[in-house]
Design an enzyme around this catalytic site. Structure first.
Site, PDB file in Angstrom:
ATOM      1  N   CYS A 100       0.811  -1.234   0.000  1.00 49.22           N
ATOM      2  CA  CYS A 100       0.000   0.000   0.000  1.00 49.22           C
ATOM      3  C   CYS A 100       0.842   1.281   0.000  1.00 49.22           C
ATOM      4  O   CYS A 100       0.547   2.227  -0.744  1.00 49.22           O
ATOM      5  CB  CYS A 100      -0.954   0.003   1.183  1.00 49.22           C
ATOM      6  SG  CYS A 100      -0.297  -0.766   2.675  1.00 49.22           S
ATOM      7  N   HIS A 153      -2.685   6.162   4.825  1.00 48.49           N
ATOM      8  CA  HIS A 153      -1.246   6.251   5.054  1.00 48.49           C
ATOM      9  C   HIS A 153      -0.761   7.611   4.564  1.00 48.49           C
ATOM     10  O   HIS A 153      -1.165   8.083   3.498  1.00 48.49           O
ATOM     11  CB  HIS A 153      -0.499   5.176   4.246  1.00 48.49           C
ATOM     12  CG  HIS A 153      -0.653   3.767   4.771  1.00 48.49           C
ATOM     13  ND1 HIS A 153      -1.301   3.453   5.952  1.00 48.49           N
ATOM     14  CD2 HIS A 153      -0.211   2.593   4.261  1.00 48.49           C
ATOM     15  CE1 HIS A 153      -1.250   2.134   6.139  1.00 48.49           C
ATOM     16  NE2 HIS A 153      -0.606   1.594   5.118  1.00 48.49           N
TER      17      HIS A 153
HETATM   18  O1  25A Z   1       0.847 -11.803   4.977  1.00 55.23           O
HETATM   19  P1  25A Z   1       0.491 -10.402   4.584  1.00 55.23           P
HETATM   20  O2  25A Z   1       0.461 -10.225   3.105  1.00 55.23           O
HETATM   21  O3  25A Z   1       1.428  -9.376   5.185  1.00 55.23           O
HETATM   22  O4  25A Z   1      -1.007 -10.096   5.117  1.00 55.23           O
HETATM   23  C1  25A Z   1      -1.360 -10.120   6.521  1.00 55.23           C
HETATM   24  C2  25A Z   1      -2.722  -9.535   6.771  1.00 55.23           C
HETATM   25  O5  25A Z   1      -2.747  -8.241   6.166  1.00 55.23           O
HETATM   26  C3  25A Z   1      -4.037  -7.981   5.694  1.00 55.23           C
HETATM   27  C4  25A Z   1      -4.957  -9.183   5.904  1.00 55.23           C
HETATM   28  O6  25A Z   1      -5.760  -8.965   7.117  1.00 55.23           O
HETATM   29  C5  25A Z   1      -3.922 -10.273   6.178  1.00 55.23           C
HETATM   30  O7  25A Z   1      -4.459 -11.236   7.044  1.00 55.23           O
HETATM   31  N1  25A Z   1      -3.801  -7.618   4.323  1.00 55.23           N
HETATM   32  C6  25A Z   1      -3.500  -8.381   3.242  1.00 55.23           C
HETATM   33  N2  25A Z   1      -3.275  -7.626   2.177  1.00 55.23           N
HETATM   34  C7  25A Z   1      -3.419  -6.344   2.583  1.00 55.23           C
HETATM   35  C8  25A Z   1      -3.300  -5.087   1.946  1.00 55.23           C
HETATM   36  N3  25A Z   1      -2.973  -4.962   0.651  1.00 55.23           N
HETATM   37  C9  25A Z   1      -3.759  -6.336   3.944  1.00 55.23           C
HETATM   38  N4  25A Z   1      -3.975  -5.231   4.620  1.00 55.23           N
HETATM   39  C10 25A Z   1      -3.859  -4.064   3.967  1.00 55.23           C
HETATM   40  N5  25A Z   1      -3.520  -3.985   2.685  1.00 55.23           N
HETATM   41  P2  25A Z   1      -7.321  -8.673   7.081  1.00 55.23           P
HETATM   42  O8  25A Z   1      -7.798  -8.597   8.474  1.00 55.23           O
HETATM   43  O9  25A Z   1      -7.624  -7.546   6.197  1.00 55.23           O
HETATM   44  O10 25A Z   1      -7.956  -9.946   6.381  1.00 55.23           O
HETATM   45  C11 25A Z   1      -7.916 -11.175   6.904  1.00 55.23           C
HETATM   46  C12 25A Z   1      -8.810 -12.003   5.967  1.00 55.23           C
HETATM   47  O11 25A Z   1      -8.162 -13.229   5.745  1.00 55.23           O
HETATM   48  C13 25A Z   1      -9.133 -14.264   5.974  1.00 55.23           C
HETATM   49  N6  25A Z   1      -8.495 -15.513   6.309  1.00 55.23           N
HETATM   50  C14 25A Z   1      -7.736 -15.786   7.383  1.00 55.23           C
HETATM   51  N7  25A Z   1      -7.350 -17.078   7.362  1.00 55.23           N
HETATM   52  C15 25A Z   1      -7.917 -17.620   6.233  1.00 55.23           C
HETATM   53  C16 25A Z   1      -8.631 -16.616   5.571  1.00 55.23           C
HETATM   54  N8  25A Z   1      -9.297 -16.839   4.436  1.00 55.23           N
HETATM   55  C17 25A Z   1      -9.283 -18.097   3.917  1.00 55.23           C
HETATM   56  N9  25A Z   1      -8.612 -19.106   4.501  1.00 55.23           N
HETATM   57  C18 25A Z   1      -7.938 -18.926   5.653  1.00 55.23           C
HETATM   58  N10 25A Z   1      -7.293 -19.941   6.242  1.00 55.23           N
HETATM   59  C19 25A Z   1      -9.957 -13.742   7.096  1.00 55.23           C
HETATM   60  O12 25A Z   1     -11.191 -14.354   7.177  1.00 55.23           O
HETATM   61  C20 25A Z   1     -10.109 -12.313   6.655  1.00 55.23           C
HETATM   62  O13 25A Z   1     -11.140 -12.232   5.688  1.00 55.23           O
HETATM   63  P3  25A Z   1     -11.720 -14.986   8.598  1.00 55.23           P
HETATM   64  O14 25A Z   1     -12.935 -15.698   8.258  1.00 55.23           O
HETATM   65  O15 25A Z   1     -10.584 -15.760   9.235  1.00 55.23           O
HETATM   66  O16 25A Z   1     -11.963 -13.886   9.610  1.00 55.23           O
HETATM   67  C21 25A Z   1     -13.105 -13.137   9.517  1.00 55.23           C
HETATM   68  C22 25A Z   1     -13.607 -12.798  10.917  1.00 55.23           C
HETATM   69  O17 25A Z   1     -13.113 -13.722  11.895  1.00 55.23           O
HETATM   70  C23 25A Z   1     -12.685 -13.056  13.080  1.00 55.23           C
HETATM   71  N11 25A Z   1     -11.482 -13.705  13.544  1.00 55.23           N
HETATM   72  C24 25A Z   1     -10.237 -13.440  13.110  1.00 55.23           C
HETATM   73  N12 25A Z   1      -9.369 -14.211  13.772  1.00 55.23           N
HETATM   74  C25 25A Z   1     -10.079 -15.016  14.617  1.00 55.23           C
HETATM   75  C26 25A Z   1     -11.435 -14.691  14.467  1.00 55.23           C
HETATM   76  N13 25A Z   1     -12.394 -15.296  15.168  1.00 55.23           N
HETATM   77  C27 25A Z   1     -12.037 -16.298  16.041  1.00 55.23           C
HETATM   78  N14 25A Z   1     -10.745 -16.649  16.209  1.00 55.23           N
HETATM   79  C28 25A Z   1      -9.755 -16.044  15.539  1.00 55.23           C
HETATM   80  N15 25A Z   1      -8.472 -16.407  15.726  1.00 55.23           N
HETATM   81  C29 25A Z   1     -12.524 -11.646  12.725  1.00 55.23           C
HETATM   82  O18 25A Z   1     -13.162 -10.844  13.684  1.00 55.23           O
HETATM   83  C30 25A Z   1     -13.159 -11.446  11.365  1.00 55.23           C
HETATM   84  O19 25A Z   1     -14.294 -10.628  11.460  1.00 55.23           O
HETATM   85  O1  L14 Z   2       2.629  -5.900   2.048  1.00 52.89           O
HETATM   86  O2  L14 Z   2       0.751  -3.250   7.995  1.00 52.89           O
HETATM   87  O3  L14 Z   2       0.606  -5.450   1.459  1.00 52.89           O
HETATM   88  O4  L14 Z   2       0.265  -1.359   7.025  1.00 52.89           O
HETATM   89  C1  L14 Z   2      -0.025  -4.318   3.725  1.00 52.89           C
HETATM   90  C2  L14 Z   2      -0.302  -3.732   5.067  1.00 52.89           C
HETATM   91  C3  L14 Z   2       2.273  -4.916   4.527  1.00 52.89           C
HETATM   92  C4  L14 Z   2       1.949  -4.277   5.854  1.00 52.89           C
HETATM   93  C5  L14 Z   2       1.474  -5.591   2.329  1.00 52.89           C
HETATM   94  C6  L14 Z   2       0.636  -2.554   6.999  1.00 52.89           C
HETATM   95  C7  L14 Z   2       1.062  -5.364   3.755  1.00 52.89           C
HETATM   96  C8  L14 Z   2       0.960  -3.174   5.680  1.00 52.89           C
END
Ligand code: 25A
Ligand code: L14
Length: 347
Positions: A129, A249
């Protein structure tokens, strides 16, 4: 008109929900939309654009008949399921860092390098981002004068760290008197060894450190910027900081351009001519970009454009954008829009 079967993996997350909103708002030519997440959310019904959608658990078979799959569920989910989607004929637009630096994966900001899509092999990466908004704002500058050097410090919102980090900021914000002792579990990141409160604070760590003392987020800005501009000769260095801002940001960016004699006014006009850019730069009226007012906006906002008094080719800028929109969901949907009408993927 050609229509597409679309899937969103991570549809219940901060970014996934916005991808759905943007597909509906921009009338993307979909035939169907399938919302996927973890088993925790399976069966959940969500409402968007006056319709109801039921969340399904993401599995390899979920991608049968899918044409375009957006991934935003973290790197490990993408590593596991994106190849499964590609194998079944889908084009994946991935929001995680899993594949961004792979040589055969285009890393795309549509206004800057849409041509990189020509040779995609089924996987397309959406950049980080902080990198997207900086590349979008600096692209017209690079085209007009050439960029020698970029030094950036970021002021990043908690929504970048996901929905749970937003909730943590919200709950800590009501606890002013105990601010240095507030309990914390989400930042710098959920998996970190130590956690610090984000309310009333600034945390100079986003993601993990390497042996050189830079964080992964800083390396993403350095490496991804060069890849998007297709130019390894541009010097880039970054410091990334988390602030108690919900969404948006901000970046203090210092650039050295190649051309001499450019004035701040000229640079301002050049940046204003860029696609998807709004210049807000009138000090007398206290007119400058702020994250609170960039929330839910598609454009990248640029202000505080001024010349370095001691360097003939140096300028300062302040760049702000909604990290969940241009920084993630909107950019992904814009990539998908560029694929409309293109021949199917090459291999
Ligand atoms: O590895 P990275 O690339 O650095 O990414 C890390 C995190 O960054 C966010 C995203 O978080 C990701 O998990 N992200 C990714 N790209 C991004 C970007 N470009 C970015 N943020 C900004 N810019 P997120 O919170 O936005 O999204 C998480 C989503 O992932 C789903 N998910 C998780 N495990 C999964 C999965 N989907 C498929 N298969 C899997 N195994 C997750 O869905 C969410 O949509 P969910 O169903 O797990 O969660 C939805 C609801 O569940 C609650 N919850 C969360 N954790 C728990 C939980 N409930 C009970 N126990 C838990 N441990 C939450 O309240 C949520 O409402
Ligand atoms: O690489 O935590 O797309 O603000 C996006 C969210 C990295 C971290 C990515 C953050 C992530 C970033």
């Amino acid at each position: 008109m050609q229509t597409y079967n679309v899937a969103i993996v991570g549809a219940t997350g901060a970014v996934g929900a916005k991808i759905l909103d943007k597909l509906l708002e921009r009338s993307f030519p979909y035939r169907s939309i399938r919302l996927l997440a973890s088993s925790r959310s399976s069966g959940t019904v969500i409402q968007a654009g006056g319709r109801l959608f039921t969340i399904e658990e993401a599995k390899p078979e979920s991608f049968k008949d899918i044409d375009i799959a957006f991934f935003s569920a973290g790197g490990s989910i993408s590593e596991k399921l994106a190849p499964e989607a590609v194998k079944r004929g889908a084009v994946v637009i991935d929001n995680t860092s899993a594949f961004r630096m792979d040589a055969d994966v285009p890393l795309v900001v549509p206004e800057v390098n849409a041509d990189a899509l020509e040779n995609h092999k089924g996987l397309i990466a959406n950049p980080n981002c902080s990198t997207i908004q900086m590349a979008a704002a600096l692209h017209p500058v690079n085209k007009a004068y050439g960029l020698d050097r970029i030094l950036v410090s970021t002021y990043q919102a908690v929504s970048g760290a996901g929905s749970d980090a937003i909730l943590e900021l919200k709950s800590q914000s009501g606890q002013f008197d105990s601010r240095a002792r507030n309990s914390a579990s989400q930042l710098p990141s959920a998996g970190a060894k130590r956690h610090y409160p984000i309310a009333f604070n600034a945390i100079p760590q986003i993601d993990v450190f390497d042996e050189k003392g830079y964080t992964k987020e800083e390396w993403k800005m350095i490496n991804e910027t060069k890849k998007i501009f297709g130019d390894n000769s541009i010097s880039v260095s970054a410091t990334c900081v988390r602030l108690p801002v919900v969404t948006g940001h901000s970046e203090s960016v210092y650039i050295e351009i190649q051309e001499e004699g450019v004035t701040a006014e000229e640079l301002r006009r050049t940046i204003a001519g860029g696609q998807g850019i709004t210049v807000q730069d009138d000090p007398e009226k206290q007119h400058y970009p702020m994250p609170l007012f960039a929330e839910n906006e598609d454009n990248v906002f640029v202000g505080r454009i001024r010349k370095d008094p001691d360097h003939p080719r140096g300028f300062h800028l302040w760049i702000v954008a909604d990290n969940l929109l241009k920084g993630a969901a909107l950019n992904s949907v814009q990539i998908a829009e560029k694929l409309i009408g293109r021949p199917p993927r090459l291999s």
